[in-house]
Every structure is written in C-alpha cells, then in structure tokens.
Design a protein around this motif. Structure first.
Motif, PDB file in Angstrom:
ATOM      1  N   ASN A 103      46.994  25.472  62.232  1.00  0.00           N
ATOM      2  CA  ASN A 103      45.958  24.475  62.032  1.00  0.00           C
ATOM      3  C   ASN A 103      45.702  23.703  63.308  1.00  0.00           C
ATOM      4  O   ASN A 103      46.414  23.843  64.299  1.00  0.00           O
ATOM      5  N   ALA A 104      44.670  22.874  63.250  1.00  0.00           N
ATOM      6  CA  ALA A 104      44.207  22.177  64.451  1.00  0.00           C
ATOM      7  C   ALA A 104      45.233  21.201  65.007  1.00  0.00           C
ATOM      8  O   ALA A 104      45.191  20.840  66.154  1.00  0.00           O
ATOM      9  N   GLY A 105      46.192  20.755  64.170  1.00  0.00           N
ATOM     10  CA  GLY A 105      47.196  19.814  64.641  1.00  0.00           C
ATOM     11  C   GLY A 105      48.393  20.487  65.271  1.00  0.00           C
ATOM     12  O   GLY A 105      49.357  19.833  65.626  1.00  0.00           O
ATOM     13  N   GLY A 106      48.364  21.829  65.419  1.00  0.00           N
ATOM     14  CA  GLY A 106      49.471  22.529  66.036  1.00  0.00           C
ATOM     15  C   GLY A 106      50.544  22.946  65.057  1.00  0.00           C
ATOM     16  O   GLY A 106      51.554  23.526  65.451  1.00  0.00           O
ATOM     17  N   GLN A 107      50.351  22.667  63.786  1.00  0.00           N
ATOM     18  CA  GLN A 107      51.312  23.084  62.786  1.00  0.00           C
ATOM     19  C   GLN A 107      51.046  24.537  62.396  1.00  0.00           C
ATOM     20  O   GLN A 107      49.911  24.991  62.412  1.00  0.00           O
ATOM     21  N   GLU A 108      52.108  25.234  62.041  1.00  0.00           N
ATOM     22  CA  GLU A 108      51.965  26.615  61.597  1.00  0.00           C
ATOM     23  C   GLU A 108      52.548  26.756  60.201  1.00  0.00           C
ATOM     24  O   GLU A 108      53.688  26.367  59.947  1.00  0.00           O
ATOM     25  N   ARG A 109      51.751  27.308  59.313  1.00  0.00           N
ATOM     26  CA  ARG A 109      52.182  27.513  57.932  1.00  0.00           C
ATOM     27  C   ARG A 109      52.441  28.999  57.712  1.00  0.00           C
ATOM     28  O   ARG A 109      51.630  29.844  58.086  1.00  0.00           O
ATOM     29  N   LEU A 110      53.587  29.310  57.117  1.00  0.00           N
ATOM     30  CA  LEU A 110      53.966  30.690  56.875  1.00  0.00           C
ATOM     31  C   LEU A 110      54.331  30.865  55.406  1.00  0.00           C
ATOM     32  O   LEU A 110      55.097  30.062  54.854  1.00  0.00           O
ATOM     33  N   ILE A 111      53.777  31.887  54.772  1.00  0.00           N
ATOM     34  CA  ILE A 111      54.059  32.185  53.371  1.00  0.00           C
ATOM     35  C   ILE A 111      54.631  33.595  53.282  1.00  0.00           C
ATOM     36  O   ILE A 111      54.053  34.540  53.810  1.00  0.00           O
ATOM     37  N   THR A 112      55.784  33.732  52.619  1.00  0.00           N
ATOM     38  CA  THR A 112      56.413  35.034  52.413  1.00  0.00           C
ATOM     39  C   THR A 112      56.665  35.222  50.927  1.00  0.00           C
ATOM     40  O   THR A 112      57.376  34.422  50.300  1.00  0.00           O
ATOM     41  N   THR A 149      55.999  24.984  56.650  1.00  0.00           N
ATOM     42  CA  THR A 149      55.164  24.485  57.735  1.00  0.00           C
ATOM     43  C   THR A 149      56.074  23.975  58.838  1.00  0.00           C
ATOM     44  O   THR A 149      57.016  23.228  58.577  1.00  0.00           O
ATOM     45  N   HIS A 150      55.811  24.407  60.071  1.00  0.00           N
ATOM     46  CA  HIS A 150      56.613  23.917  61.184  1.00  0.00           C
ATOM     47  C   HIS A 150      55.723  23.623  62.385  1.00  0.00           C
ATOM     48  O   HIS A 150      54.587  24.095  62.464  1.00  0.00           O
ATOM     49  N   THR A 151      56.243  22.814  63.275  1.00  0.00           N
ATOM     50  CA  THR A 151      55.582  22.557  64.553  1.00  0.00           C
ATOM     51  C   THR A 151      56.505  23.020  65.677  1.00  0.00           C
ATOM     52  O   THR A 151      57.709  23.184  65.487  1.00  0.00           O
TER      53      THR A 151
END
Length: 357
Positions: free
Chosen positions: A24-33, A121-123
């Motif tokens: 996302n635009a804030g630099g966070q990354e969301r991962l779904i497994t 979600t991680h940064t």
C-alpha cells in the motif's frame, strides 16, 4: 476527514488465491496465505528489516481463500487464533526474510469446520544488521544523541555458510536452530553503545553440537521521540570533537504530532485503545524512571531516587501497532530491568489512525 497517515490499497488482487501480496501507499505490505497443506507464509524486506504490525489466523470475511470451498466453511467470519501476532512478531521481527509454515498456527482450532488463512501486515523499517559468531563479541553503537532500539535478535543457525570457516560439517548441518536472543534488548536498549558476549552462557544452547551465531537488527533512535518534554545537556554530544578549536552549537528541528499519552506503573496493566475504524500507531514508549514523583505512592525513597533510568519499550509497538485495542502488562519480564532496585513505570505516546482498505 481521514487522518493523513491513513493508507489505501493500490493493487487489485484475487482473494481466492493461495498466496496474495499487496503493497500500500504507506509502505505496508499485506500477505495472505491460505491454509492448504504446508503452505509457507513468506515475509521479506528488500530494504530494512521486518516489523509485523497485524496478523490474523482464522477468517474475517467470506471471500478470502474461498475458491472451491462450500459455504459452510466460509460462514464464520469472526474466527481468529489468539496469539497469532505475538508468534509472527517473535519469529520475524528484525529479519530481512522470514518463512513460516501455516502449520505453526494450528496448535488449536479457533473455529472447527471453518477454512482458515493467515493474513499479516508488515512494514520494512531502517535497521543496522549485525552477525557475530559464537565465542566472539558483538558491538552495537549509535551516533551521539541517539540510543539503541533492538528490533529483533536470534541465536542459533539458519544456514550452512554463516560462521562456518574451519568448522567440521557436523557443526553446521543443523539449520533449523533458532532461539530469540531477548538478552540483547535487555542489555542494550537505551544505551549509546553496547557489547554482547555471544555465548551459550548468555543465551542458552538451542542446539547442542552446532556452532551458532547471533543475528541482531537494531535502530538508532532519538532520545526525545514520543515525549511531551525532553531535556538533554549539550554535554551528551561531547564524547568526541568534530572540529577542535571551533565553538559549536546544537541545532535541531522537531514537530509536535497529535498523540495520546499513557503512564502505567510497574506491575499494572496499560490499556491502549482507539475509536472504531481506527488503529493504534505507537509514536514512542519508554520503561524506567525519569522523575521522583510519578508512581511513587508508598514507595521507599531508595526505589525512586534513580531518575536517570530509561529504556525504549519496543515491545509496545510490536504488540499494539495495527490493533484497535491493546493491553500491556508493565513488568520487567516484558521489558527487561534497566535499573534494578528502582520502581519503574512505562510511558507511551500513540496516535489513532485510519486504516482504510
């Protein structure tokens, strides 16, 4: 009007897939497994190290990981495994790459009959990465006016090449050996410089017969971040002279950001919470003592005299960021003891921000 720190997803993805990654635009990354067999949940940072902010193992909607599943397996959308964030943060924080099988979260079943997934979600935060072999010394240090904030530390072995020089094969074969090195944060947080003796005597032995190493990720943070008032003597910057004979001065710029200020005494619980639709963003947290009056009721003088005791309480951000509500047990067992014999307290500054998806 949404807070300007809020973010919006900018990539369209298919929630039925076994793996999904969204930045996302804030630099966070969301991962779904999706919880299919031995699927591996892989977090990574090209720059910086991982800081897990949110994690859910269960089901929060009827669409994610729904392909080919009967309606009965998708109906419960209020299913979550307790402790998921803590497990993921402990395993992954401070690493550049972290892989976990979804099996790690199946110790109990929060909703029998529901098809589940792991959603995190991680940064990626800037950090200094240090590797030190067993029986050596690791030196952590920051520039003057900054202090160490440990983001993550492990002791063990995760590959066959690191710290392998002149070691017999038998000592480097076990690459499934890793134990959190919490003593690093206890010893170094809040200091400008810190030396760690990398040994079993400090960390214990997670895999006997294996030659181990320590990995640490830490940041150098300003002593003043997250405080309402911060006073530093210019003496703090005089450990070396950058220009002998020149009369120097200290020049700084800061902004005041809206934040909620919480103080909680040692052995108590601190409750952080936001309005519905908002999540916690910790701006700064300390554990120790900086005055003689806070949390001093019925305490002997000896327990409140040390006012030069302060350590960054990084566990607050690790536990609370991304949540709507969060409870912290204020104790040495969580933060370590920055000043034995002193009755301490925790100070936290946090904001409530919109998390728009």
């Amino acid at each position: 009007m949404p807070n300007p720190i809020s973010f919006q997803i900018k990539v369209v993805f298919v929630l039925a897939a076994a793996f999904c990654t969204v930045t996302n635009a804030g630099g966070q990354e969301r991962l779904i497994t999706c919880d299919n067999g031995d699927n591996v949940h892989r977090l990574s940072c090209e720059n910086g190290v991982i800081s897990v902010e949110k994690a859910l193992y269960g089901r929060a909607d009827g669409e994610t990981c729904s392909e080919g599943r009967p309606p009965a397996q998708l109906a419960n959308t209020a299913c979550s495994q307790l402790g998921t964030l803590d497990v993921l943060a402990q395993r992954c924080n401070g690493k550049k790459v972290c892989e976990l099988s979804v099996n790690a979260f199946r110790s109990s079943d929060p909703c029998v009959g529901t098809f589940k997934y792991l959603d995190s979600t991680h940064t990626c935060i800037p950090a200094i990465h240090v590797v030190a072999c067993e029986h050596s010394l690791a030196n952590l240090y920051c520039d003057e006016g900054q202090i160490i904030a440990v983001r993550g530390a492990d002791y063990g072995r995760r590959d066959r090449t690191t710290c392998s020089y002149q070691r017999p094969n038998a000592q480097v074969q076990n690459v499934d050996c890793s134990s959190p090195a919490t003593k690093v944060a206890e010893s170094c947080n809040g200091k400008n410089k810190c030396t760690i003796n990398v040994s079993n005597s400090l960390f214990g032995d997670p895999c006997a017969g294996t030659f181990k190493y320590m990995e640490v990720a830490y940041s150098c943070v300003c002593k003043c971040n997250g405080k309402k008032v911060c006073e530093l003597s210019v003496n703090a910057f005089r450990s070396s002279d950058p220009c002998v004979g020149t009369f120097k001065y200290l020049d700084s710029t800061h902004t005041c950001i809206p934040a909620i200020h919480v103080v909680a005494c040692e052995h108590s619980l601190a409750n952080l919470y936001c309005d519905e639709g908002q999540i916690i963003a910790v701006r700064g947290a300390d554990y120790g003592r900086r005055d003689r009056t806070t949390c001093s009721y019925q305490r002997p003088n000896a327990q409140v005299q040390n006012v030069d005791c302060s350590s960054p309480a990084t566990k607050v951000a690790e536990s609370c960021n991304g949540k709507n509500k969060c409870t912290i047990n204020v104790s040495n067992s969580l933060f370590g003891d920055p000043c034995a014999g002193t009755f301490k307290y925790m100070e936290v500054a946090y904001s409530c921000v919109y998390a728009e998806v």
